[in-house]
Design a protein around this motif. Structure first.
Motif, mmCIF file in Angstrom:
data_model
loop_
_atom_site.group_PDB
_atom_site.id
_atom_site.type_symbol
_atom_site.label_atom_id
_atom_site.label_comp_id
_atom_site.label_asym_id
_atom_site.label_seq_id
_atom_site.Cartn_x
_atom_site.Cartn_y
_atom_site.Cartn_z
ATOM 1 N N VAL A 239 84.217 73.705 3.560
ATOM 2 C CA VAL A 239 84.513 74.036 2.112
ATOM 3 C C VAL A 239 85.326 73.315 1.713
ATOM 4 C CG1 VAL A 239 85.185 75.972 0.475
ATOM 5 C CG2 VAL A 239 83.739 76.602 2.782
ATOM 6 N N LEU A 240 85.301 72.608 0.562
ATOM 7 C CA LEU A 240 86.497 71.878 0.153
ATOM 8 C C LEU A 240 86.739 72.434 -1.534
ATOM 9 C CD1 LEU A 240 85.427 67.962 0.503
ATOM 10 C CD2 LEU A 240 87.361 69.447 1.657
ATOM 11 N N THR A 241 88.009 72.425 -1.699
ATOM 12 C CA THR A 241 88.687 73.008 -2.927
ATOM 13 C C THR A 241 88.951 71.566 -3.542
ATOM 14 O OG1 THR A 241 89.519 75.092 -2.316
ATOM 15 C CG2 THR A 241 90.614 74.210 -4.373
ATOM 16 N N VAL A 242 88.204 71.014 -4.725
ATOM 17 C CA VAL A 242 88.244 69.842 -5.263
ATOM 18 C C VAL A 242 89.348 69.796 -6.391
ATOM 19 C CG1 VAL A 242 87.163 67.803 -6.180
ATOM 20 C CG2 VAL A 242 85.885 69.208 -4.569
ATOM 21 N N VAL A 243 90.374 69.102 -6.286
ATOM 22 C CA VAL A 243 91.348 69.171 -7.369
ATOM 23 C C VAL A 243 91.678 67.837 -7.705
ATOM 24 C CG1 VAL A 243 93.844 69.613 -7.697
ATOM 25 C CG2 VAL A 243 92.493 71.286 -6.219
ATOM 26 N N GLY A 244 91.864 67.431 -8.969
ATOM 27 C CA GLY A 244 92.246 66.098 -9.503
ATOM 28 C C GLY A 244 93.691 66.057 -9.950
ATOM 29 N N GLY A 245 94.005 65.160 -10.647
ATOM 30 C CA GLY A 245 95.453 65.076 -11.219
ATOM 31 C C GLY A 245 95.680 65.859 -12.450
ATOM 32 N N ASN A 246 96.592 65.677 -13.164
ATOM 33 C CA ASN A 246 97.223 66.666 -14.193
ATOM 34 C C ASN A 246 96.304 66.394 -15.347
ATOM 35 O OD1 ASN A 246 99.215 68.230 -15.233
ATOM 36 N ND2 ASN A 246 99.731 66.668 -16.667
ATOM 37 N N ASP A 247 96.108 67.682 -15.870
ATOM 38 C CA ASP A 247 95.296 68.149 -16.999
ATOM 39 C C ASP A 247 96.323 68.469 -18.076
ATOM 40 O OD1 ASP A 247 93.859 69.274 -18.979
ATOM 41 O OD2 ASP A 247 92.339 70.489 -17.648
ATOM 42 N N ASP A 258 84.207 73.985 -14.470
ATOM 43 C CA ASP A 258 83.388 73.689 -15.816
ATOM 44 C C ASP A 258 82.116 72.948 -15.266
ATOM 45 O OD1 ASP A 258 85.408 74.993 -17.161
ATOM 46 O OD2 ASP A 258 86.258 73.163 -17.813
ATOM 47 N N VAL A 259 81.958 72.494 -14.400
ATOM 48 C CA VAL A 259 80.854 71.650 -14.038
ATOM 49 C C VAL A 259 79.910 71.881 -12.741
ATOM 50 C CG1 VAL A 259 81.229 69.622 -15.498
ATOM 51 C CG2 VAL A 259 82.300 69.424 -13.074
ATOM 52 N N ASN A 260 80.658 72.825 -11.972
ATOM 53 C CA ASN A 260 79.963 72.981 -10.487
ATOM 54 C C ASN A 260 79.301 74.421 -10.829
ATOM 55 O OD1 ASN A 260 79.841 73.233 -7.974
ATOM 56 N ND2 ASN A 260 81.676 74.198 -7.551
ATOM 57 N N ILE A 261 78.228 74.334 -10.321
ATOM 58 C CA ILE A 261 77.091 75.246 -10.407
ATOM 59 C C ILE A 261 77.492 76.433 -9.562
ATOM 60 C CG2 ILE A 261 75.580 74.532 -8.334
ATOM 61 C CD1 ILE A 261 73.285 75.058 -10.255
ATOM 62 N N GLN A 266 85.157 75.051 -5.735
ATOM 63 C CA GLN A 266 84.999 74.836 -4.391
ATOM 64 C C GLN A 266 83.275 74.320 -4.306
ATOM 65 O OE1 GLN A 266 85.908 78.696 -1.978
ATOM 66 N NE2 GLN A 266 87.854 77.704 -1.505
ATOM 67 N N ILE A 267 83.266 73.695 -3.116
ATOM 68 C CA ILE A 267 81.823 72.962 -2.764
ATOM 69 C C ILE A 267 81.651 73.441 -1.396
ATOM 70 C CG2 ILE A 267 81.534 71.431 -4.749
ATOM 71 C CD1 ILE A 267 82.800 69.364 -2.699
ATOM 72 N N TYR A 268 80.529 73.761 -0.820
ATOM 73 C CA TYR A 268 80.266 74.127 0.506
ATOM 74 C C TYR A 268 79.083 73.097 1.213
ATOM 75 C CZ TYR A 268 81.447 78.274 -1.859
ATOM 76 O OH TYR A 268 82.072 79.157 -2.814
ATOM 77 N N ASP A 269 79.081 72.905 2.232
ATOM 78 C CA ASP A 269 78.199 72.296 3.303
ATOM 79 C C ASP A 269 78.445 72.960 4.787
ATOM 80 O OD1 ASP A 269 76.442 70.271 4.725
ATOM 81 O OD2 ASP A 269 76.920 69.113 3.063
ATOM 82 N N PHE A 270 77.553 73.583 5.268
ATOM 83 C CA PHE A 270 77.538 74.112 6.507
ATOM 84 C C PHE A 270 76.519 73.647 7.471
ATOM 85 C CE2 PHE A 270 78.932 77.482 3.582
ATOM 86 C CZ PHE A 270 80.094 78.033 4.188
ATOM 87 N N SER A 271 76.023 72.441 7.059
ATOM 88 C CA SER A 271 75.066 71.714 7.944
ATOM 89 C C SER A 271 75.160 71.739 9.276
ATOM 90 C CB SER A 271 74.863 70.294 7.306
ATOM 91 O OG SER A 271 74.588 70.253 5.971
ATOM 92 N N TYR A 272 76.378 71.357 9.786
ATOM 93 C CA TYR A 272 76.688 70.972 11.303
ATOM 94 C C TYR A 272 76.659 72.427 11.977
ATOM 95 C CZ TYR A 272 79.123 70.292 15.685
ATOM 96 O OH TYR A 272 79.395 70.214 16.777
ATOM 97 N N LEU A 447 84.567 63.669 -10.731
ATOM 98 C CA LEU A 447 85.446 64.530 -9.631
ATOM 99 C C LEU A 447 84.709 65.294 -8.602
ATOM 100 C CD1 LEU A 447 88.386 64.955 -8.246
ATOM 101 C CD2 LEU A 447 88.601 66.952 -10.169
ATOM 102 N N LEU A 448 83.465 66.043 -9.207
ATOM 103 C CA LEU A 448 82.841 66.672 -8.579
ATOM 104 C C LEU A 448 82.170 65.800 -7.578
ATOM 105 C CD1 LEU A 448 81.072 69.326 -7.559
ATOM 106 C CD2 LEU A 448 79.683 68.914 -9.685
ATOM 107 N N GLU A 449 81.481 64.834 -8.042
ATOM 108 C CA GLU A 449 80.602 63.991 -7.210
ATOM 109 C C GLU A 449 81.514 63.266 -6.152
ATOM 110 O OE1 GLU A 449 77.130 63.332 -7.082
ATOM 111 O OE2 GLU A 449 77.198 64.946 -8.735
ATOM 112 N N HIS A 450 82.605 62.940 -6.578
ATOM 113 C CA HIS A 450 83.680 62.601 -5.471
ATOM 114 C C HIS A 450 83.693 63.547 -4.412
ATOM 115 C CE1 HIS A 450 86.827 60.307 -3.553
ATOM 116 N NE2 HIS A 450 87.684 61.475 -3.933
ATOM 117 N N GLY A 451 83.979 64.616 -4.870
ATOM 118 C CA GLY A 451 84.207 65.766 -3.558
ATOM 119 C C GLY A 451 82.820 66.003 -2.627
ATOM 120 N N ARG A 452 81.509 65.774 -3.282
ATOM 121 C CA ARG A 452 80.477 66.060 -2.839
ATOM 122 C C ARG A 452 80.339 65.135 -1.662
ATOM 123 N NH1 ARG A 452 76.461 67.698 -7.502
ATOM 124 N NH2 ARG A 452 76.740 70.099 -7.578
#
Length: 477
Positions: A239-247, A258-261, A266-272, A447-452
């Motif tokens: 699980v990654l909490t994705v954070v950018g610079g200053n807004d 605003d853009v994460n489904i 946070q984004i998830y990947d439990f593949s392993y 930023l979301l794509e970078h996190g993924r």
């Protein structure tokens, strides 16, 4: 690694060493002893060699001309700059120990001061500028154009198209060119810079696009003695909490909400860990992934429409006609420009107070009335567009897929041991007050794509390998 030799027709041959001026005019060949060079992947190559004053009782040619700042040409390998010369005299035969670096080290002698708070205040980005790696249509915000301006002897050979036009923010106000490229820029764009000393050219490659398959296989039957592979569970993140610079809108870190489904930052990947889970939990996560995939198309389509609506709203608020502010077609102006015009003509009218019947007063009053009428039209259009945007945001909200809600309380509890959180922070993604809503959403999506991309790497164990090899560099077979 130590210096490698070249194989010409199965004859092991060390490269010839030449002394030269910085314009690459050759002075002459050197008889170099103990020649060693470390060839580095993403750092300046460096090495050493020794030259004796006397050879066979005669003074060595060009011995006195070996000095700091001159060039060394290792024939077939590259060009290097003499960085240090030590003279050693033990009473027998004086000699010089020469240390050299590949000539991209010269990029460390020029400073870049175009980033951070020293951005261009007068342009559309408003001071705290964002930069791409390479864009000939926006040279003032193209890092490579700025680099070449400060280092005119260098050129661009290749820039990976996957990274060339991504805009990021940099805080460095004064930094040397080489450190900036191989440090912050390399880290931000996840790329490697390669420097060709023959062409004096710079290339940038995405890590995954670097290198080529040589067809050479190292195995236990040829050069491998042993392999030790290590990994630790602590490195695995699901699980990654994705954070950018200053807004700047809120003076808080930029997020992806605003853009994460998933409706969170946070984004998830439990593949392993999937193979360790109960069939019910595996099915629940599969269902979550299916819902995300089912909704993603509609979600992104509506997000694209939302971007379009934000652009239209920005036009309604800020548009200036193509012919400029001199136009008198008020239907071509945005609200802000109309309000400024309204103040101008109201001021003009005040100059003729008490002269209601005068030609100048009537002329300004007519224009003022036309502008006021258009302001009301624009305010209504803006209100309608804002209603459309709010309705669209509500529709997007119905497409959000919440992991806890999909799994339910029991399965979400079972997921607990597999939740391994971390925070990804990249301050090169920023939002300024001068950015449009559309530009802000595009920044969040990037930023979301970078996190993924980062999560796909860290959701599996990270291995380190220690490989013990025979000295294959001297075995031409």
């Amino acid at each position: 690694m130590g210096f490698f030799a070249y194989n010409y027709f199965k004859n092991i041959k060390r490269p010839e060493v030449y002394l030269a001026y910085p314009d690459k005019r050759t002075i002459g060949a050197l008889h170099a002893y103990d020649l060693q060079t470390d060839i580095m992947a993403n750092s300046a190559n460096k090495g050493t060699f020794t030259v004796y004053r006397y050879e066979d009782g005669e003074e060595t040619r060009f011995y006195e001309q070996i000095e700091n700042g001159k060039y060394i040409h290792l024939y077939g390998v590259g060009w290097f700059r003499v960085g240090d010369v030590s003279v050693v005299d033990e009473g027998i035969n004086e000699y010089k120990e020469i240390t050299y670096l590949s000539i991209e080290c010269e990029l460390g002698q020029t400073d870049l001061t175009s980033f951070g708070s020293l951005g261009i205040d007068e342009d559309e980005q408003g001071g705290l500028d964002r930069y791409c790696l390479y864009n000939p249509l926006d040279a003032s915000h193209s890092i490579m154009h700025i680099v070449l301006e400060k280092n005119p002897g260098w050129s661009i050979r290749y820039i990976d198209p996957q990274i060339s036009t991504e805009y990021r923010s940099f805080q460095e106000d004064s930094v040397d060119t080489y450190s900036f490229l191989t440090g912050k820029v390399s880290e931000t764009y996840e790329c490697v810079f390669l420097f060709d000393s023959y062409e004096r050219s710079i290339s940038a490659y995405k890590l995954e696009n670097l290198g080529k398959d040589t067809g050479i296989i190292l195995n236990y039957r040829n050069v491998i003695k042993s392999i030790t592979m290590n990994s630790t569970e602590d490195d695995i993140k699901t699980v990654l909490t994705v954070v950018g610079g200053n807004d700047e809108r809120t003076n808080t870190p930029l997020g992806i909400l605003d853009v994460n489904i998933s409706g969170t930052n946070q984004i998830y990947d439990f593949s392993y860990f999937l193979h360790m889970m109960s069939p019910e939990l595996q099915a629940g996560l599969a269902h979550y992934d299916e819902l995300c995939k089912e909704n993603e198309s509609a979600y992104q389509e509506k997000m694209s429409t939302l971007l379009s609506h934000y652009d239209e709203l920005n036009t309604l608020k800020n548009k200036v006609p193509d012919e400029g502010e001199s136009s008198t077609d008020w239907t071509l102006f945005g609200l802000r420009e109309l309000q400024e015009k309204e103040i101008i003509y109201k001021t003009n009218m005040s100059l003729y107070l008490g002269e209601d019947e005068s030609e100048q007063y009537q002329k300004n009053a007519a224009i003022h009335a036309a502008i006021e009428a258009e302001i009301k039209v624009r305010e209504r259009q803006i209100s309608d567009k804002e209603v459309e945007i709010n309705n669209l945001i509500s529709e997007i909200g119905t497409l959000v897929v919440s992991l806890p809600n999909v799994l339910g309380e029991e399965l979400y509890k079972e997921l607990g041991p597999y939740i391994r959180e971390d925070t990804l922070t990249d301050d090169s993604f920023i939002v300024t007050n001068s950015m449009t809503d559309s530009e802000i959403l595009e920044m969040q999506q990037a930023l979301l794509e970078h996190g993924r991309s980062e999560l796909s790497k860290v959701c599996y164990p990270q291995f380190t390998l220690d490989v013990d090899l025979i000295n294959f560099t001297v075995n031409y077979d």
